[in-house]
Design a protein around this motif. Structure first.
Motif, PDB file in Angstrom:
ATOM      1  N   ARG A 170      47.594  39.876  35.538  1.00  0.00           N
ATOM      2  CA  ARG A 170      46.635  39.290  34.585  1.00  0.00           C
ATOM      3  C   ARG A 170      47.350  38.714  33.366  1.00  0.00           C
TER       4      ARG A 170
ATOM      5  N   TYR B 284      49.624  34.223  33.548  1.00  0.00           N
ATOM      6  CA  TYR B 284      49.269  32.919  32.969  1.00  0.00           C
ATOM      7  C   TYR B 284      49.863  32.783  31.564  1.00  0.00           C
TER       8      TYR B 284
ATOM      9  N   ILE C 103      45.678  34.252  38.242  1.00  0.00           N
ATOM     10  CA  ILE C 103      44.582  34.803  39.043  1.00  0.00           C
ATOM     11  C   ILE C 103      43.334  33.924  38.996  1.00  0.00           C
ATOM     12  N   ARG C 104      43.446  32.758  38.401  1.00  0.00           N
ATOM     13  CA  ARG C 104      42.345  31.784  38.389  1.00  0.00           C
ATOM     14  C   ARG C 104      42.910  30.408  38.745  1.00  0.00           C
TER      15      ARG C 104
ATOM     16  N   GLU D  80      43.755  28.136  35.816  1.00  0.00           N
ATOM     17  CA  GLU D  80      44.973  28.517  35.079  1.00  0.00           C
ATOM     18  C   GLU D  80      46.207  27.959  35.792  1.00  0.00           C
TER      19      GLU D  80
ATOM     20  N   VAL E 123      46.218  31.820  45.071  1.00  0.00           N
ATOM     21  CA  VAL E 123      45.471  32.062  43.824  1.00  0.00           C
ATOM     22  C   VAL E 123      43.965  31.968  44.082  1.00  0.00           C
ATOM     23  N   SER E 124      43.565  31.025  44.898  1.00  0.00           N
ATOM     24  CA  SER E 124      42.146  30.845  45.168  1.00  0.00           C
ATOM     25  C   SER E 124      41.555  32.073  45.876  1.00  0.00           C
TER      26      SER E 124
ATOM     27  N   SER F 283      41.324  34.872  43.333  1.00  0.00           N
ATOM     28  CA  SER F 283      40.237  34.601  42.410  1.00  0.00           C
ATOM     29  C   SER F 283      38.891  34.955  43.064  1.00  0.00           C
ATOM     30  N   ASP F 284      38.728  34.588  44.329  1.00  0.00           N
ATOM     31  CA  ASP F 284      37.482  34.921  45.047  1.00  0.00           C
ATOM     32  C   ASP F 284      37.284  36.439  45.129  1.00  0.00           C
TER      33      ASP F 284
ATOM     34  N   TYR G  68      38.195  38.591  42.834  1.00  0.00           N
ATOM     35  CA  TYR G  68      37.682  39.026  41.525  1.00  0.00           C
ATOM     36  C   TYR G  68      36.237  38.571  41.307  1.00  0.00           C
ATOM     37  N   GLU G  69      35.903  37.409  41.867  1.00  0.00           N
ATOM     38  CA  GLU G  69      34.533  36.881  41.725  1.00  0.00           C
ATOM     39  C   GLU G  69      33.577  37.504  42.733  1.00  0.00           C
TER      40      GLU G  69
END
Ligand code: CTP
Length: 447
Positions: free
Chosen positions: A198, A201, A222-223, A226, A432-433, A436-437, A439-440
């Motif tokens: 985290r 970035y 992680i996004r 970013e 990364v995608s 990110s998914d 975390y989402e």
């Protein structure tokens, strides 16, 4: 006629080499020079030879001293050469004194004094140097420091860590608090970043803004937004930004991918990778499990590597199933992701605190590739067919768990300005995608 033989790498041919060749020739009437093949040097851990085999042969040929040049391709070849070519004298420099006494059974062995003050290693270090700063708390930095000594011209310029308890004594002595990262970046040409994901970035952005090249342990962010911003910044600053993913640099893994892509098991129908480790969750600090990365960050990029390299990043669907640690919202102890492609499927299982068999299986229409646990640091794999007599085994020496070659490649890419193609930008973005998914909670089922 008295035949003399000598061997060497002859990288960046120098005065010491020429003197050696002249004195070797003077020991007889006919001089054979064995020049090491790239694969032979790699197998013996000499990874940073700068010139190709052809260039090195050309260097030796141009001296006009050798009567014959051969290529040294494998360990043990010297005995065969000596017998086959009818050699009377074997000679090398005194740095090898005693090492070739076993050849006395086949011919005379002479060690010639090494010329002082010159070596290919020094020439390589002089022609380029790289100050590498280390960032983070992981014990992997200890391995990076150890392996950096094998890379000519690379020096560790310092360490920034929020907590240095897992670092070796020598790194602890250099360690500075994370608040001084800008200072470390100013005194470095490149940074190896392995802080908690985290913070990637923020740390990568600072490094790039100071003009440092960056190798960041995957995932770089992680996004996706970013990552895009960091890529744009890297381009604007003329800096390299690459994923640190040591498995991608292991020779066995790299060759496996090439073999699979060349159709050795037919069409690839499924890729299944598993990476797990046990974990100690006892201590917590500010909502994080102390010193630990969650499964998806610690193992996800490695688990995704063969899937995206063999099937591409353009999957049609995915499904994430994840098991979270009680009371720690984003800490997955286990995650399984299924990917669906038009003509293939894949699965990745990662765990921190859940154990499974850490193998990699690539299934094809003609056969399958099997890599035993722990596949991510393998030096060995098998290609298996219906008829076991057709099976083939492959072994490639792995030095420093892939980190050595990772550092050599990073340094070469910086010097030549050529991007590294081990983990390309599309793959880096796909990793990364997926994270990110996670975390989402997109495409996600909680177990
Ligand atoms: N050699 C020598 N004097 C030197 C350097 C090398 O006599 N100053 C000899 C080595 O002993 C060997 C031959 O030259 O017999 C080829 O050596 P090679 O390993 O190719 O060269 P180095 O300069 O030692 O390379 P490196 O620094 O990569 O080990």
């Amino acid at each position: 006629m008295r035949k003399v033989i000598t061997y060497g790498t002859y990288d960046l041919l120098h005065y010491g080499h020429i003197r050696l060749l002249q004195r070797a020739k003077a020991l007889g009437d006919y001089l054979i020079v064995g020049v090491t093949a790239d694969s032979f040097d790699q197998a013996r851990g000499k990874l940073n030879v700068e010139q190709s085999l052809m260039e090195r042969i050309e260097g030796v040929r141009a001296t006009g001293i050798a009567d014959e040049i051969i290529v040294e391709e494998y360990e043990g070849q010297k005995i065969d050469d000596i017998r086959r070519l009818g050699v009377d004298v074997f000679t090398v420099g005194s740095d090898w004194r005693g090492k070739f006494d076993y050849l006395k059974e086949y011919c005379e062995v002479v060690y010639l004094d090494r010329t002082k003050g010159v070596s290919s290693t020094e020439l390589r270090s002089e022609s380029h140097s790289l100050r590498l700063g280390l960032v983070g708390e992981s014990s992997i930095l200890n391995k990076v420091e150890r392996e950096s000594h094998f890379v000519n011209g690379m020096q560790i310029s310092g360490v920034c860590a929020a907590n240095s308890t897992r670092l070796t004594k020598s790194l602890k002595q250099m360690a500075m608090p994370m608040e001084r990262l800008d200072e470390l970046a100013e005194g470095s040409d490149a940074l190896y970043i392995i802080s908690k994901p985290r913070f990637h970035y923020q740390h990568v952005r600072l490094a790039l803004s100071k003009g440092c090249h960056v190798m960041c342990e995957s995932p770089i962010a992680i996004r996706p937004a970013e990552l895009q911003e960091l890529r744009a910044l890297a381009q604007q600053k003329g800096c390299l930004l690459v994923d640190g993913l040591k498995t991608a640099f292991s020779m066995a893994y790299f060759r496996l991918v090439l073999l699979a892509k060349s159709g050795i098991i037919g069409q690839i129908v499924s890729v299944d990778s598993t990476c797990t480790s046990m974990a100690d969750f006892e201590t917590m600090d500010d909502g994080d499990v102390k010193s630990l990365w969650n499964s998806i960050n610690a193992w996800g990029p490695t688990g995704l590597l063969p899937i995206f390299q063999l099937l591409g990043t353009d999957y049609s669907r995915k499904l994430i199933a994840t098991r979270l640690l009680d009371g720690v919202p984003d800490f997955d102890t286990f995650t399984k992701i299924s990917f669906f492609y038009p003509h293939a499927v894949a699965s990745m299982k990662v765990g921190q605190g859940v154990k499974s068999e850490g193998e990699l299986i690539v299934s094809g229409t003609k056969g399958y590739i099997y890599v035993p646990a722990p596949w991510w640091k393998t030096d060995y794999f098998e290609i298996r067919y219906e008829n076991p007599a057709d099976n083939r085994r492959y072994f490639y020496q792995l030095d420093g768990e892939g980190i050595r070659f990772e550092l050599v490649s990073f340094m070469k890419a910086i010097q030549t300005g050529q991007p590294m193609n081990y983990v390309d930008e599309a793959m880096s973005a796909a990793i990364v995608s997926v994270i990110s998914d996670f975390y989402e909670r997109k495409d996600t089922i909680l177990l």
